[in-house]
Design a protein around this motif. Structure first.
Motif, PDB file in Angstrom:
ATOM      1  N   ARG B 248      22.401  34.952   4.920  1.00 24.92           N
ATOM      2  CA  ARG B 248      22.723  35.553   6.514  1.00 24.92           C
ATOM      3  C   ARG B 248      21.347  36.778   5.784  1.00 24.92           C
ATOM      4  O   ARG B 248      20.516  36.477   6.580  1.00 24.92           O
ATOM      5  CB  ARG B 248      23.859  36.815   6.588  1.00 24.92           C
ATOM      6  N   ALA B 249      21.190  37.225   5.136  1.00 28.47           N
ATOM      7  CA  ALA B 249      19.676  37.955   4.056  1.00 28.47           C
ATOM      8  C   ALA B 249      18.522  36.906   3.855  1.00 28.47           C
ATOM      9  O   ALA B 249      17.610  37.103   4.196  1.00 28.47           O
ATOM     10  CB  ALA B 249      20.144  38.882   2.994  1.00 28.47           C
ATOM     11  N   ALA B 250      19.286  35.868   3.861  1.00 27.91           N
ATOM     12  CA  ALA B 250      17.906  34.702   3.561  1.00 27.91           C
ATOM     13  C   ALA B 250      16.972  34.236   4.628  1.00 27.91           C
ATOM     14  O   ALA B 250      16.230  34.397   5.236  1.00 27.91           O
ATOM     15  CB  ALA B 250      18.657  33.258   3.050  1.00 27.91           C
ATOM     16  N   VAL B 251      18.155  34.096   5.740  1.00 27.40           N
ATOM     17  CA  VAL B 251      17.561  34.119   7.392  1.00 27.40           C
ATOM     18  C   VAL B 251      16.933  35.198   7.653  1.00 27.40           C
ATOM     19  O   VAL B 251      15.692  35.326   8.172  1.00 27.40           O
ATOM     20  CB  VAL B 251      19.203  33.947   8.023  1.00 27.40           C
ATOM     21  N   ILE B 252      17.526  36.064   7.297  1.00 21.58           N
ATOM     22  CA  ILE B 252      16.865  38.034   8.243  1.00 21.58           C
ATOM     23  C   ILE B 252      15.410  37.584   7.259  1.00 21.58           C
ATOM     24  O   ILE B 252      13.978  37.812   7.859  1.00 21.58           O
ATOM     25  CB  ILE B 252      17.301  39.045   7.898  1.00 21.58           C
ATOM     26  N   GLU B 253      15.309  37.060   5.975  1.00 21.64           N
ATOM     27  CA  GLU B 253      13.882  37.442   5.361  1.00 21.64           C
ATOM     28  C   GLU B 253      13.123  36.264   5.825  1.00 21.64           C
ATOM     29  O   GLU B 253      12.084  36.684   6.318  1.00 21.64           O
ATOM     30  CB  GLU B 253      14.362  36.885   3.489  1.00 21.64           C
ATOM     31  N   PHE B 254      13.784  35.278   6.000  1.00 20.44           N
ATOM     32  CA  PHE B 254      12.576  34.122   6.656  1.00 20.44           C
ATOM     33  C   PHE B 254      12.091  34.651   8.312  1.00 20.44           C
ATOM     34  O   PHE B 254      10.695  34.554   8.699  1.00 20.44           O
ATOM     35  CB  PHE B 254      13.361  32.971   6.562  1.00 20.44           C
ATOM     36  N   LEU B 255      13.264  35.306   8.575  1.00 17.11           N
ATOM     37  CA  LEU B 255      12.282  35.277  10.199  1.00 17.11           C
ATOM     38  C   LEU B 255      11.707  36.364   9.895  1.00 17.11           C
ATOM     39  O   LEU B 255      10.902  36.444  11.237  1.00 17.11           O
ATOM     40  CB  LEU B 255      13.698  36.133  11.087  1.00 17.11           C
ATOM     41  N   TYR B 256      11.805  37.838   9.642  1.00 15.88           N
ATOM     42  CA  TYR B 256      11.130  38.833  10.208  1.00 15.88           C
ATOM     43  C   TYR B 256      10.161  38.250   9.021  1.00 15.88           C
ATOM     44  O   TYR B 256       9.003  39.333   8.827  1.00 15.88           O
ATOM     45  CB  TYR B 256      11.918  40.193   9.559  1.00 15.88           C
TER      46      TYR B 256
END
Lengths: 297, 261
Positions: B248-256
């Protein structure tokens, strides 16, 4: 080109509450108050137009009075045309018939002319609505032709058909067809792309698409067009029957005008108006049943 | 190595609107195995939906190709059933008729009328909608409509199920219910699923892999993240799991975070 949403030519206030109030649901605990409530609901719908009519008649009587020139008063209409009002079903042979028979004959003519224009109008509307180039080419022409009044088509159709009967039907046909074409076309152009995508994913054939998606999706628009169309074809009846002669409410009016029987014309006008109103309600009712559940997605 | 079941190869899509050319997708490569649940996530307007429409065959590719089960995709078809965001049920048909329209069309030649009726019911059972068979879409809630949309898609026995932000228009509780339903169905039928979403939790909870798209125009696959959580997944248990939290953190990191860079 943008269209306004389809409108009804005659925006008659719907007397739906009267109908809705009638069906008897079980109301055991308080039958009397329930009946009273319903009676009030019905009266609320029926009384206002009746009272308005009485007021209009009274004003008319007051203005015209009992002079024997010009427009007859309601009282004179009653005295002169009592037979016509009280005996709509008499038939003395020839043209000497009750108003019911005149209206009935006219309705048959409108029925034929309107049916042809409904079929042609829906097919043409589907074509114009689904083909961009047909729309660009034909729509401006339709928009111009639809403004031509029924009476103006009369000499043209006479010149084309040479005979009275087909010409009269043609006038009804040509008057009613434009709103049917235009509304159907608007409906087809407004089919949500979601429905089209569903059809594509399912690989519906053109015929299946027509019956399962296009027709149901455009039904409300088609019925708007039919409703305006039936009103207009009834408007055209007087014009077309002037030409025909014989039995028919249009010719009756023309005939009475030539005989200077204005009171009879007033009675005939009431019949024309009531018939037009019922035709409109009838098409609206059919449309309501056919497109049930289709109003909101 | 054998070819992937669904293979999106170097796909580019350019829209021409008059003189204006918009390159929406550029060089998108993605391989999806049979039975996999893959989510595509990205910011609004990055071309996620365009990519799904390409796989569905509704939007033609400008370059590249989509190959499903050794066949090139170039038109829409029932082997790639789509669940649209706004359910797109036909309002003049009942719940049952909406599904049977698809069943009759797809299985008209191969199943008898009784079998088709049975199959329609079976699919509505899968989404727990048998209580409203004769209701019309306007008479049921948004979540129920989406269930029927899923039933309709499942009933076509698609090779790949395409979900276009299927729960986007629903409230959080209804969405959670439907996500659980989709997981159950995926576990039972082992469908290949491609889902568009912009909800990070939804992607992490449901997917085997999350495909993160870069921002458009000229969007492409930015990063692919494996979510190696065992199934069946329980949203309460999984939420505490380090793998989940990390993904989840990795996706958020990518998106934001990446976006700003």
């Amino acid at each position: 080109m943008t269209y306004p949403k389809p409108m009804f030519a005659q925006a008659t206030p719907a007397p739906a509450p009267a109908v809705a109030a009638l069906p008897g649901a079980p109301a055991k605990p308080a039958l009397l108050p329930e009946l009273g409530r319903r009676a009030r609901a019905v009266a609320g719908v029926v009384l206002p137009p009746l009272l308005t009519l009485l007021v209009v008649l009274a004003v008319w009587q007051a203005i015209v009075g009992d002079s024997y020139a010009g427009l007859p008063s309601p009282k004179q209409v009653w005295l002169e045309s009592k037979d016509l009002i009280l005996h709509p079903f008499y038939d003395n042979g020839g043209v000497d018939k009750g108003l019911f028979w005149h209206v009935f004959t006219s309705l048959k003519r409108v029925g034929i002319g309107f049916s042809i224009s409904a079929v042609c109008g829906i097919l043409l509307g589907v074509f114009v609505g689904s083909n961009r180039w047909a729309h660009r080419g034909l729509d401006p022409i339709f928009q111009v032709l639809r403004t031509v009044p029924p009476l103006a088509w009369l000499p043209i159709s006479l010149a084309a058909f040479h005979q009275a009967n087909p010409s009269a039907l043609f006038v009804i046909f040509i008057t009613a067809i434009w709103p049917i074409i235009i509304n159907t076309a608007v409906g087809v152009r407004n089919i949500p792309s979601d429905y089209v995508n569903v059809a594509k994913v399912l690989r519906l054939s053109p015929v299946e698409y027509f019956f399962k998606i296009l027709l149901p999706a455009t039904t409300p628009y088609i019925f708007t067009g039919l409703r305006i169309g039936i009103g207009m074809s009834w408007l055209a009846i007087v014009a077309s029957e002037m030409l025909l002669g014989g039995v028919g409410i249009g010719f009756f009016i023309w005939d009475q005008y030539n005989a200077s029987r204005i009171a009879d014309i007033i009675v005939a006008l009431a019949w024309v108006g009531m018939t037009g109103f019922f035709l409109d309600r009838l098409v609206a009712l059919i449309g309501h049943f056919v497109s049930r559940g289709n109003a909101v997605s | 190595m054998a070819k992937a079941y669904l293979s999106i190869e170097n796909v580019g899509v350019t829209f021409n609107k008059g003189a204006a050319r918009t390159e929406v997708l550029c060089g998108v490569d993605l391989k999806i195995e049979k039975g996999e649940f893959v989510s595509i996530i990205g910011h609004s307007g990055c071309g996620k939906s365009t990519l799904l429409n390409v796989v569905a065959g509704l939007t033609p590719v400008t370059t590249g190709a989509v190959i499903l089960d050794k066949q090139e995709v170039n038109a829409p078809g029932p082997d790639r059933a789509v669940v649209f965001q706004n359910h797109s049920l036909l309002p003049w048909l009942s719940v049952r008729e909406n599904v049977s329209l698809a069943v009759d069309k797809v299985f008209g030649g191969s199943k008898s009328a009784a079998e088709r009726r049975e199959w329609t019911l079976h699919n509505l059972e899968l989404v727990k909608m048998t209580h409203a068979l004769d209701r019309r879409p306007c008479e049921i809630s948004g979540g129920m409509k989406q269930r029927v949309g899923i039933a309709r898609a499942l009933s076509m026995e698609p090779k790949v199920l395409l979900l276009d932000e299927p729960f986007g228009a629903l409230d959080a509780l209804t969405r959670a219910h439907l996500q659980d339903s989709v997981m159950e169905i995926h576990a039972a039928l082992n469908n290949t699923v491609l889902m568009i979403t912009h909800d990070v939790d939804e992607a992490t909870l449901l997917s085997d892999r999350i495909v993160m798209m870069t921002n458009g125009p000229r969007a492409c696959v930015g990063q692919i993240l494996d979510v190696p959580l065992v199934r069946p997944r329980d949203r309460l248990v999984v939420a505490e799991h380090p793998t989940y939290i990390h993904a989840r953190a990795a996706v958020i990191e990518f998106l934001y975070a990446r976006r700003a860079a």
